[in-house]
Write an enzyme that holds these catalytic residues in place. Structure first.
Site, PDB file in Angstrom:
ATOM      1  N   CYS A 164       6.154   6.500   3.865  1.00 17.14           N
ATOM      2  CA  CYS A 164       4.911   5.720   3.697  1.00 17.14           C
ATOM      3  C   CYS A 164       4.062   6.244   2.544  1.00 17.14           C
ATOM      4  O   CYS A 164       3.069   5.620   2.156  1.00 17.14           O
ATOM      5  CB  CYS A 164       4.101   5.723   4.987  1.00 17.14           C
ATOM      6  SG  CYS A 164       4.935   4.873   6.337  1.00 17.14           S
ATOM      7  N   HIS A 204       3.715  -4.591   3.952  1.00 19.81           N
ATOM      8  CA  HIS A 204       3.710  -4.997   5.360  1.00 19.81           C
ATOM      9  C   HIS A 204       3.325  -6.464   5.456  1.00 19.81           C
ATOM     10  O   HIS A 204       2.565  -6.971   4.630  1.00 19.81           O
ATOM     11  CB  HIS A 204       2.666  -4.219   6.172  1.00 19.81           C
ATOM     12  CG  HIS A 204       2.944  -2.767   6.308  1.00 19.81           C
ATOM     13  ND1 HIS A 204       3.853  -2.263   7.211  1.00 19.81           N
ATOM     14  CD2 HIS A 204       2.431  -1.698   5.657  1.00 19.81           C
ATOM     15  CE1 HIS A 204       3.871  -0.943   7.111  1.00 19.81           C
ATOM     16  NE2 HIS A 204       3.023  -0.562   6.168  1.00 19.81           N
ATOM     17  N   HIS A 216       4.911   0.461  -0.587  1.00 19.20           N
ATOM     18  CA  HIS A 216       5.723  -0.426   0.246  1.00 19.20           C
ATOM     19  C   HIS A 216       4.823  -1.531   0.775  1.00 19.20           C
ATOM     20  O   HIS A 216       3.621  -1.534   0.518  1.00 19.20           O
ATOM     21  CB  HIS A 216       6.377   0.358   1.395  1.00 19.20           C
ATOM     22  CG  HIS A 216       5.385   0.956   2.334  1.00 19.20           C
ATOM     23  ND1 HIS A 216       4.705   2.114   2.063  1.00 19.20           N
ATOM     24  CD2 HIS A 216       4.920   0.537   3.535  1.00 19.20           C
ATOM     25  CE1 HIS A 216       3.881   2.391   3.061  1.00 19.20           C
ATOM     26  NE2 HIS A 216       3.984   1.442   3.959  1.00 19.20           N
ATOM     27  N   ASP A 249      -4.800 -10.590   0.736  1.00 28.42           N
ATOM     28  CA  ASP A 249      -3.476 -11.216   0.788  1.00 28.42           C
ATOM     29  C   ASP A 249      -2.759 -11.113  -0.559  1.00 28.42           C
ATOM     30  O   ASP A 249      -3.328 -11.444  -1.602  1.00 28.42           O
ATOM     31  CB  ASP A 249      -3.597 -12.684   1.200  1.00 28.42           C
ATOM     32  CG  ASP A 249      -2.226 -13.328   1.395  1.00 28.42           C
ATOM     33  OD1 ASP A 249      -1.406 -12.741   2.116  1.00 28.42           O
ATOM     34  OD2 ASP A 249      -1.995 -14.407   0.811  1.00 28.42           O
ATOM     35  N   HIS A 250      -1.527 -10.640  -0.510  1.00 27.17           N
ATOM     36  CA  HIS A 250      -0.703 -10.446  -1.715  1.00 27.17           C
ATOM     37  C   HIS A 250      -1.370  -9.522  -2.727  1.00 27.17           C
ATOM     38  O   HIS A 250      -1.330  -9.754  -3.935  1.00 27.17           O
ATOM     39  CB  HIS A 250      -0.296 -11.787  -2.344  1.00 27.17           C
ATOM     40  CG  HIS A 250       0.781 -12.482  -1.570  1.00 27.17           C
ATOM     41  ND1 HIS A 250       0.558 -13.072  -0.336  1.00 27.17           N
ATOM     42  CD2 HIS A 250       2.097 -12.656  -1.822  1.00 27.17           C
ATOM     43  CE1 HIS A 250       1.689 -13.583   0.122  1.00 27.17           C
ATOM     44  NE2 HIS A 250       2.648 -13.332  -0.749  1.00 27.17           N
ATOM     45  N   HIS A 278       0.854  -1.191   0.000  1.00 25.31           N
ATOM     46  CA  HIS A 278       0.000   0.000   0.000  1.00 25.31           C
ATOM     47  C   HIS A 278       0.888   1.238   0.000  1.00 25.31           C
ATOM     48  O   HIS A 278       2.115   1.161   0.129  1.00 25.31           O
ATOM     49  CB  HIS A 278      -0.952   0.015   1.201  1.00 25.31           C
ATOM     50  CG  HIS A 278      -0.342   0.483   2.493  1.00 25.31           C
ATOM     51  ND1 HIS A 278      -1.057   1.059   3.504  1.00 25.31           N
ATOM     52  CD2 HIS A 278       0.953   0.454   2.957  1.00 25.31           C
ATOM     53  CE1 HIS A 278      -0.272   1.359   4.521  1.00 25.31           C
ATOM     54  NE2 HIS A 278       0.950   1.008   4.223  1.00 25.31           N
ATOM     55  N   GLU A 311       0.051  -3.738  12.102  1.00 25.49           N
ATOM     56  CA  GLU A 311       0.762  -3.353  10.884  1.00 25.49           C
ATOM     57  C   GLU A 311       2.254  -3.676  10.973  1.00 25.49           C
ATOM     58  O   GLU A 311       2.911  -3.919   9.967  1.00 25.49           O
ATOM     59  CB  GLU A 311       0.556  -1.865  10.622  1.00 25.49           C
ATOM     60  CG  GLU A 311       1.042  -1.415   9.263  1.00 25.49           C
ATOM     61  CD  GLU A 311       0.757   0.056   9.034  1.00 25.49           C
ATOM     62  OE1 GLU A 311      -0.092   0.354   8.179  1.00 25.49           O
ATOM     63  OE2 GLU A 311       1.367   0.898   9.711  1.00 25.49           O
TER      64      GLU A 311
HETATM   65 NI    NI Z   1       2.626   1.245   5.448  1.00 24.66          NI
END
Ligand code: NI
Length: 142
Positions: free
Chosen positions: A37, A43, A41, A81-82, A18, A129
């Site tokens: 951010c 998580h 990037h 997911d992914h 995100h 996160e």
């Molecule tokens: Ni982030």
């Protein structure tokens, strides 16, 4: 005699990309606010869902945790997911994908399936996160 009320929690992990970007702000303002951010990037997220209800005197359960896991998998996990949370997830369209907003959106996904919770009540969605940061949403009190 009424059954004791217990809260039960199931957790699932997902990986996703995100970037934080508020469309109402300029590029410079977004960069100043979100720093790195603001760039795309990823998580390794964890989310936890807690429901509350009476312990059934026969089964000894509030609800079957496998059923809760399946609802979380279909309503949330399979969709995030992914994925790129900013582009690929229909229920996150138009949302700044902070952990706060993810928790609210996840809650709304699950609230739509309240009938599948076997009479128990959604009480908390936690989005983790990073090892240092997590948020909790408890719904809106009415
Ligand atoms: Ni982030």
């Amino acid at each position: 005699m009424s059954s004791p009320t217990v809260r039960i929690t199931h957790c699932q992990d997902f990986a996703a990309a995100h970037r934080l970007h508020a469309p109402q702000l300029s590029s410079a303002e977004n960069l100043a606010l979100y720093g790195p951010c603001n760039n795309l990037h990823g998580h390794n997220y964890r989310f936890e869902v807690t429901v509350e209800g009476p312990v059934d005197p026969v089964t000894g359960m509030v609800m079957n945790l496998n059923d809760l896991a399946e609802i979380m998998r279909t309503e949330i996990w399979q969709q995030v997911d992914h994925k790129n949370l900013c582009e690929d997830v229909p229920f996150l369209q138009g949302v700044v994908t902070t952990a706060e907003n993810l928790a609210i959106a996840f809650w709304q996904q699950l609230a739509a399936k309240q009938d599948c919770l076997a009479g128990s009540r959604l009480v908390r969605v936690r989005v983790v996160e990073s090892p240092d940061n997590f948020v909790d949403y408890f719904g809106e009190s009415v």
